[in-house]
Design a protein around this motif. Structure first.
Motif, mmCIF file in Angstrom:
data_model
loop_
_atom_site.group_PDB
_atom_site.id
_atom_site.type_symbol
_atom_site.label_atom_id
_atom_site.label_comp_id
_atom_site.label_asym_id
_atom_site.label_seq_id
_atom_site.Cartn_x
_atom_site.Cartn_y
_atom_site.Cartn_z
ATOM 1 N N GLN A 297 0.764 -1.349 0.107
ATOM 2 C CA GLN A 297 0.080 -0.116 0.015
ATOM 3 C C GLN A 297 0.927 1.227 0.012
ATOM 4 O O GLN A 297 0.556 2.328 -0.714
ATOM 5 N N LEU A 300 1.943 1.895 -3.400
ATOM 6 C CA LEU A 300 0.803 2.283 -4.384
ATOM 7 C C LEU A 300 0.413 3.571 -4.075
ATOM 8 O O LEU A 300 -0.176 4.307 -4.842
ATOM 9 N N ASP A 301 0.516 4.176 -2.853
ATOM 10 C CA ASP A 301 0.195 5.493 -2.415
ATOM 11 C C ASP A 301 1.306 6.538 -2.848
ATOM 12 O O ASP A 301 1.024 7.711 -2.600
ATOM 13 N N PRO A 303 3.356 9.266 -4.751
ATOM 14 C CA PRO A 303 2.887 10.157 -5.624
ATOM 15 C C PRO A 303 3.533 10.028 -7.029
ATOM 16 O O PRO A 303 3.226 10.034 -8.176
ATOM 17 N N MET A 305 4.317 6.843 -8.172
ATOM 18 C CA MET A 305 3.520 5.801 -8.493
ATOM 19 C C MET A 305 2.224 6.123 -9.524
ATOM 20 O O MET A 305 1.990 5.979 -10.454
ATOM 21 N N ARG A 306 1.676 7.014 -8.656
ATOM 22 C CA ARG A 306 0.163 7.475 -8.705
ATOM 23 C C ARG A 306 0.121 8.551 -9.987
ATOM 24 O O ARG A 306 -0.514 8.293 -10.830
ATOM 25 N N ARG A 307 1.284 9.340 -10.128
ATOM 26 C CA ARG A 307 1.094 10.277 -11.338
ATOM 27 C C ARG A 307 1.120 9.649 -12.634
ATOM 28 O O ARG A 307 1.116 10.326 -13.584
ATOM 29 N N PHE A 309 -0.647 7.046 -13.569
ATOM 30 C CA PHE A 309 -2.100 6.546 -13.744
ATOM 31 C C PHE A 309 -3.063 7.625 -14.040
ATOM 32 O O PHE A 309 -2.798 8.856 -13.752
ATOM 33 N N ALA A 312 -4.477 10.292 -11.612
ATOM 34 C CA ALA A 312 -3.626 9.765 -10.315
ATOM 35 C C ALA A 312 -4.317 8.842 -9.739
ATOM 36 O O ALA A 312 -4.198 8.744 -8.295
ATOM 37 N N SER A 313 -5.271 8.094 -10.252
ATOM 38 C CA SER A 313 -6.002 6.869 -9.585
ATOM 39 C C SER A 313 -5.759 5.683 -9.779
ATOM 40 O O SER A 313 -5.801 5.438 -11.170
ATOM 41 N N LEU A 314 -5.250 4.533 -9.312
ATOM 42 C CA LEU A 314 -4.927 3.405 -9.721
ATOM 43 C C LEU A 314 -6.297 2.641 -9.850
ATOM 44 O O LEU A 314 -7.183 2.513 -8.840
#
Lengths: 484, 132
Positions: A297, A300-301, A303, A305-307, A309, A312-314
C-alpha cells in the motif's frame, strides 16, 4: 552382537530390504562413478517443469545430442497449460526478457516474434521524489528488451492475439522432438540401478536415465528432491509482489510508452519496484523484505507511482500474487542422474530470472550430453556456471546495499538525477546511465557494474554532481517529472 | 512499428551496412528481406538475399577488417543488432554459443564452393568450345 545391530537397525526404522537396497545402490553408484555415467542411445530424459528452464534444457539437450548423433527420448512434465488465462496458465513472473538475453536467443536461432512480445522496451524511466529521468538504450536506440506474459495474460483479459512466452519456448522444444506430458509429478526416488523414478497422483510411474528439475522455487516438489541423496540444501528465497493493472492499450501507450518504469523511493523494506507496460495491462513487480499489504500500500500510495495513472487514480487490480524468488542458490544443484536448473537451482539476484534459466539450462544440457550425468561430471562441468552466478550475486548484494544510500538520502538522489539527466542530454560517455541501465536490465554481471563504479572518473563525476545538484540556488525547486 | 516488435525498423532502400566501412556489429533479421551486394569497379553484383532468422555482419565479430559487402533492405524490415562485446563476453563462458554461427558460416562456405565450382566449370566449357 548381531542382535544388537538388528536392534539398532530396528530402532532406526530400517528394514532388511532397506539395508540391501542402500548397499546395492551404494555399490552401483560407486561403479557408475568409476565408469562415468553417460547418456546413451535410446536413454530417457525426464524434465519436471515446462517453463523457460525446462523447455530450454530440452531444446539445448536435444540440439547438442543431435550434433553428436545421439538419440534420446525427452519428456517434459508440465500440468499447466500456458494457453489458459489467469493463474491456471501463469508462471508468476514480471515477464521481462533482458536485452542481453534477447541478443543471445537471437544468436541461438530463437527470435521472439511480435505475437509473444507484449511490448518492445527501448528505455527506462527512473522515478524518484526529486524527479524522473529517462535512460535510453545505449547505443542503438533499438527495442531490445521484451515484455512478455509467461502465461496467457490476466484472467479477465480479452483475447488480444498475443501468445504465451512459455508456450513459445515449449513449442520449440516439441519441434526438436520433446514430448509434453500434462501430468503432475509429486515425487521421485532412486531405483536400484541408480535411475530416477517419477511418481504422480494419477498413477504416474516412469523411470528415467536423467531427470532435470526445472519446477521453479514455488513448487512443493523441491522438498521431495531434497530428500534424494546429496541434495540437502535448498535455495534461499524472498517473497515478492506482482500485480496487473487493467489500463487499456491506449492508456498504456500514452502513460507508460515503451519504457519500463523503475522506482527508487525512500520506503522502508522496499528493495526495488518496476512498472512494466504490456498490451492492455501494466505489470507491477515489487521486491523487498517481509513484503506485506502495508508495504504494498505504501508503494501504491506513493505520488511517483500515482502520477503515472490517469487522474492519479489506480484502477482495481486484475490479479495479484506473492511469489517467491531465489536469492541464494543451492550449493550443490546436482546428484547422479539429477540436475536442478533455473530457479530450482541457481538464478541471478533480483533480475533476469529468464536469463538465469537460459544459462543454467544450457550449461546443464551441454554437461549432460558431452561429459556425462554423474554427480562428478556435473560438479566439473555444470557447477562452475552456477558458481559464477552465485559469486556475482554476492557482489550484487553489495551493490544493492550501496543503492540503499540513494534510496535513503535525498541529497544523493539529487546528485544522481543531475548526473543521469546531463549524460542523457549529450553524446559520448554515459557512465552513470550505463551503470543504472545494467542494474535495471541485468545486461551486465554485477562484478562489471561494481568495477565501473570504482573508476576514478566515475567517482569524480558523482562527487561533482552531488555538489552541483545540491548547491543552493535562489528560487530552487525540485525538477518536474519528465514528460513521457 | 507494432508495440511488440523488437529491433530497429528499416525501409526499402535503407543501407544497413556499407561495403568498405568499419563496424563491429552483427545483425539478425527479425522480419523482412535484405540483399547483400558487392561493388567491383562500379558494377554491382548481388551475392545473396537474406530473410527472417538470417544474420549478416558476423565476420565483424571475429576480425577487424572493413565490411566486405553492402546490405540493403528490399522490403520493410526489423533488424536486431548484436553487440560484439555481448557476444564475446558470453562466448568466453559458453563456446557452444558460436555453434549456430559456425554452422551458418559453414553452410555459406559450402554454397560458395558450389558456386565457384559451377563458375569454373562454365569458364572451362566456354574455353573448350572456343578452342574447338
Amino acid at each position: 552382537m548381531h542382535s544388537s545391530v538388528t536392534g539398532l537397525r530396528s530402532s532406526l526404522g530400517l528394514t532388511e530390504r532397506d539395508r540391501l537396497r542402500r548397499t546395492f545402490y551404494r555399490l552401483a553408484r560407486a561403479e557408475d562413478s568409476r565408469a562415468g555415467i553417460e547418456l546413451e542411445h535410446g536413454d530417457r530424459v525426464g524434465i519436471v517443469g515446462g517453463g523457460p528452464a525446462g523447455s530450454l534444457f530440452a531444446t539445448f539437450l536435444l540440439r547438442m545430442a543431435d550434433t553428436i548423433d545421439l538419440e534420446v527420448e525427452v519428456d517434459v512434465y508440465e500440468a499447466r497449460r500456458f494457453d489458459h488465462k489467469g493463474p491456471a496458465g501463469c508462471n508468476h513472473c514480471g515477464g521481462i526478457v533482458s536485452e542481453f538475453l534477447v541478443q543471445l536467443l537471437s544468436i541461438e536461432g530463437v527470435n521472439l516474434p511480435p505475437s509473444i512480445v507484449q511490448r518492445g522496451i527501448d528505455s527506462y524511466m527512473l522515478h524518484m521524489d526529486v524527479g524522473s529521468v529517462r535512460i535510453e538504450t545505449p547505443p542503438t536506440h533499438e527495442r531490445r528488451i521484451a515484455a512478455v506474459y509467461r502465461g496467457n495474460g490476466p484472467r479477465a483479459s480479452e483475447d488480444s492475439g498475443f501468445d504465451s512466452f512459455d508456450r513459445f519456448l515449449q513449442n520449440r522444444a516439441v519441434d526438436l522432438g520433446a514430448r509434453i506430458r500434462r501430468r503432475l509429478v509429486s515425487g521421485l526416488d532412486r531405483q536400484l540401478d541408480g535411475r530416477i523414478r517419477l511418481r504422480g497422483p494419477d498413477g504416474l510411474d516412469e523411470t528415467y536415465d536423467l531427470v532435470a528439475i526445472a519446477s521453479g522455487i514455488n513448487s512443493h516438489l523441491l522438498d521431495r528432491v531434497r530428500r534424494l541423496d546429496s541434495l540437502e540444501d535448498v535455495p534461499e528465497v524472498l517473497r515478492t509482489f506482482i500485480c496487473e493493472f487493467p489500463l487499456g492499450r491506449t492508456q498504456v501507450r500514452e502513460r507508460l510508452g515503451n519504457s519500463m518504469h523503475v522506482f527508487l523511493l525512500d520506503i522502508p523494506r522496499l528493495e526495488f519496484a518496476a512498472l512494466i507496460p504490456k498490451g492492455d495491462y501494466a505489470t507491477l513487480c515489487m521486491l523487498g523484505h517481509e513484503i506485506d499489504e502495508e508495504l504494498v500500500q505504501a508503494l501504491l500510495d506513493a505520488p511517483e507511482m500515482r502520477r503515472l495513472f490517469p487522474g492519479a487514480s489506480l484502477p482495481p487490480l486484475a490479479c495479484h500474487c506473492f511469489p517467491r524468488i531465489n536469492v541464494r542458490g543451492s550449493s550443490r544443484p546436482y546428484a547422479d542422474r539429477v540436475v536442478l536448473v533455473g530457479d530450482a537451482g541457481v538464478t541471478r539476484l533480483y533480475k533476469d530470472g529468464i536469463g538465469g534459466a537460459y544459462r543454467t539450462a544450457k550449461a546443464a544440457a551441454n554437461a549432460a550430453v558431452l561429459h556425462g550425468i554423474s554427480a562428478e561430471s556435473f560438479a566439473e562441468h555444470y557447477a562452475p556456471a552456477c558458481r559464477t552466478i552465485d559469486r556475482d550475486n554476492a557482489i550484487g548484494k553489495v551493490i544493492f546495499r550501496f543503492s540503499h544510500l540513494f534510496q535513503r538520502w535525498r541529497f544523493v538522489r539529487r546528485g544522481l538525477l543531475r548526473m543521469i539527466a546531463r549524460e542523457q542530454q549529450r553524446n559520448g560517455a554515459r557512465p552513470m546511465s550505463g551503470v543504472m541501465w545494467d542494474m535495471f536490465t541485468g545486461s551486465a554481471p554485477y562484478r562489471e557494474i561494481l568495477l565501473r563504479t570504482l573508476r576514478p572518473a566515475f567517482v569524480r563525476s558523482l562527487l561533482w554532481n552531488l555538489v552541483a545538484g545540491n548547491a543552493p540556488r535562489p528560487g530552487r525547486r525540485e525538477p518536474n517529472p519528465e514528460p513521457l | 512499428m507494432r508495440s511488440g516488435e523488437l529491433g530497429g525498423t528499416y525501409q526499402p532502400g535503407d543501407v544497413v551496412v556499407r561495403e568498405g566501412e568499419s563496424d563491429d556489429r552483427m545483425f539478425v533479421i527479425q522480419k523482412g528481406r535484405v540483399e547483400v551486394v558487392s561493388d567491383r569497379d562500379g558494377s554491382e553484383t548481388r551475392l545473396a538475399v537474406l530473410g527472417e532468422g538470417d544474420f549478416f555482419g558476423e565476420m565483424a565479430l571475429f576480425e577487424h577488417s572493413t565490411r566486405a559487402a553492402t546490405v540493403r533492405v528490399l522490403e520493410p524490415a526489423r533488424i536486431l543488432t548484436i553487440d560484439k562485446r555481448t557476444f564475446l563476453r558470453r562466448v568466453q563462458k559458453d563456446p557452444s554459443l558460436a555453434f549456430n554461427l559456425v554452422k551458418a558460416m559453414s553452410a555459406r562456405l559450402r554454397r560458395l564452393d558450389d558456386e565457384l565450382a559451377r563458375v569454373k566449370a562454365q569458364i572451362a566449357s566456354g574455353g573448350e568450345s572456343r578452342v574447338g
